[in-house]
Design a protein around this motif. Sequence first.
Motif, PDB file in Angstrom:
ATOM      1  N   ALA A  30       1.714 -18.903  64.452  1.00 57.97           N
ATOM      2  CA  ALA A  30       2.505 -18.562  63.264  1.00 57.97           C
ATOM      3  C   ALA A  30       2.152 -19.461  62.082  1.00 57.97           C
ATOM      4  O   ALA A  30       2.058 -18.991  60.936  1.00 57.97           O
ATOM      5  CB  ALA A  30       3.998 -18.660  63.584  1.00 57.97           C
ATOM      6  N   ARG A  34       0.280 -18.280  58.340  1.00 64.51           N
ATOM      7  CA  ARG A  34       0.900 -18.385  57.007  1.00 64.51           C
ATOM      8  C   ARG A  34       0.071 -19.190  56.014  1.00 64.51           C
ATOM      9  O   ARG A  34       0.379 -19.227  54.828  1.00 64.51           O
ATOM     10  CB  ARG A  34       2.296 -18.976  57.112  1.00 64.51           C
ATOM     11  N   ASP A  36      -3.268 -20.179  53.685  1.00 64.25           N
ATOM     12  CA  ASP A  36      -4.326 -19.444  52.985  1.00 64.25           C
ATOM     13  C   ASP A  36      -5.483 -20.341  52.572  1.00 64.25           C
ATOM     14  O   ASP A  36      -6.345 -19.952  51.786  1.00 64.25           O
ATOM     15  CB  ASP A  36      -3.769 -18.703  51.768  1.00 64.25           C
ATOM     16  N   HIS A  57       0.001 -12.007  64.542  1.00 61.54           N
ATOM     17  CA  HIS A  57       0.846 -12.446  63.439  1.00 61.54           C
ATOM     18  C   HIS A  57       0.198 -12.027  62.126  1.00 61.54           C
ATOM     19  O   HIS A  57      -0.977 -12.344  61.895  1.00 61.54           O
ATOM     20  CB  HIS A  57       1.016 -13.972  63.452  1.00 61.54           C
ATOM     21  N   ALA A  60      -1.261 -14.460  55.874  1.00 62.54           N
ATOM     22  CA  ALA A  60      -0.639 -14.650  54.568  1.00 62.54           C
ATOM     23  C   ALA A  60      -1.314 -13.785  53.503  1.00 62.54           C
ATOM     24  O   ALA A  60      -0.662 -13.317  52.567  1.00 62.54           O
ATOM     25  CB  ALA A  60      -0.712 -16.123  54.172  1.00 62.54           C
ATOM     26  N   LYS A  61      -2.624 -13.594  53.638  1.00 65.15           N
ATOM     27  CA  LYS A  61      -3.399 -12.788  52.704  1.00 65.15           C
ATOM     28  C   LYS A  61      -4.434 -11.994  53.501  1.00 65.15           C
ATOM     29  O   LYS A  61      -4.707 -12.321  54.663  1.00 65.15           O
ATOM     30  CB  LYS A  61      -4.122 -13.685  51.691  1.00 65.15           C
TER      31      LYS A  61
END
Length: 247
Positions: A30, A34, A36, A57, A60-61
Amino acid sequence: MPGTLYLIPNTLGPAEPDALATILPEQVQAIAARLDYFVGENAKTTRAFLKLVGTRHPLAKPLQEIQIAELNVNTPAQALAALLEPLLAGRDAGLVSEAGVPAVADPGADLVRLAHQHAVPVRPLVGPSSLLLAVMASGLNGQSFAFNGYLPTDAEQRAKRIRELEQRSRKERQTQLFIETPYRNAAMLEALVAACQPGTLVCVATDLSLPSESVRTMTAAKWKGALAAGKGPEFHKKPTVFLLLGQ
């Protein structure tokens, strides 16, 4: 406030998405998802790792928009400051190794040291370490051990170094660990058998945490017999940790 440098373990070899949960804790996955901004030994393999994480998961991008900077043996020392700049500006980052835990037998240690010098928080995350797994599974002394990296490639110098490590191991009751370029595994085991005393314990730990995992510990004399009988380990081009303990 500076960002946090997360030390993110990688798998020790190719892994299927369904197997990822047995290798890396969900929290680690996780956190990786998240971020980047990553620093890795090789951008291609770092992307492959993130692609694997992304199967479990959401990232983020989009993968192609995630910034990945390389840090490897060819990275000049003066380039480290630029790698740290995003963190000093408040951005979190992930340091990822080619395999296993970063900053252990890994050039990422230089970035970690620089982070400490600039008061950047460093957070190590839980994951597989081939060295610790090898010690655990070897049956050798886990109270005192030393990792010696790669031994010399020159046959004479390598034999000399093996004898030095064996002597130290016997004197201090200390397990000695080292690794080799996978295509030279057979030559390393043959060198160990030739240089070590017959009663010295030698462990060969291959493909740790993978379905093809193999760990064998025997005396040098028994390894010599196994090799003569064509019953050596199947470790050609496979990541392997070698351990010895002098008796």
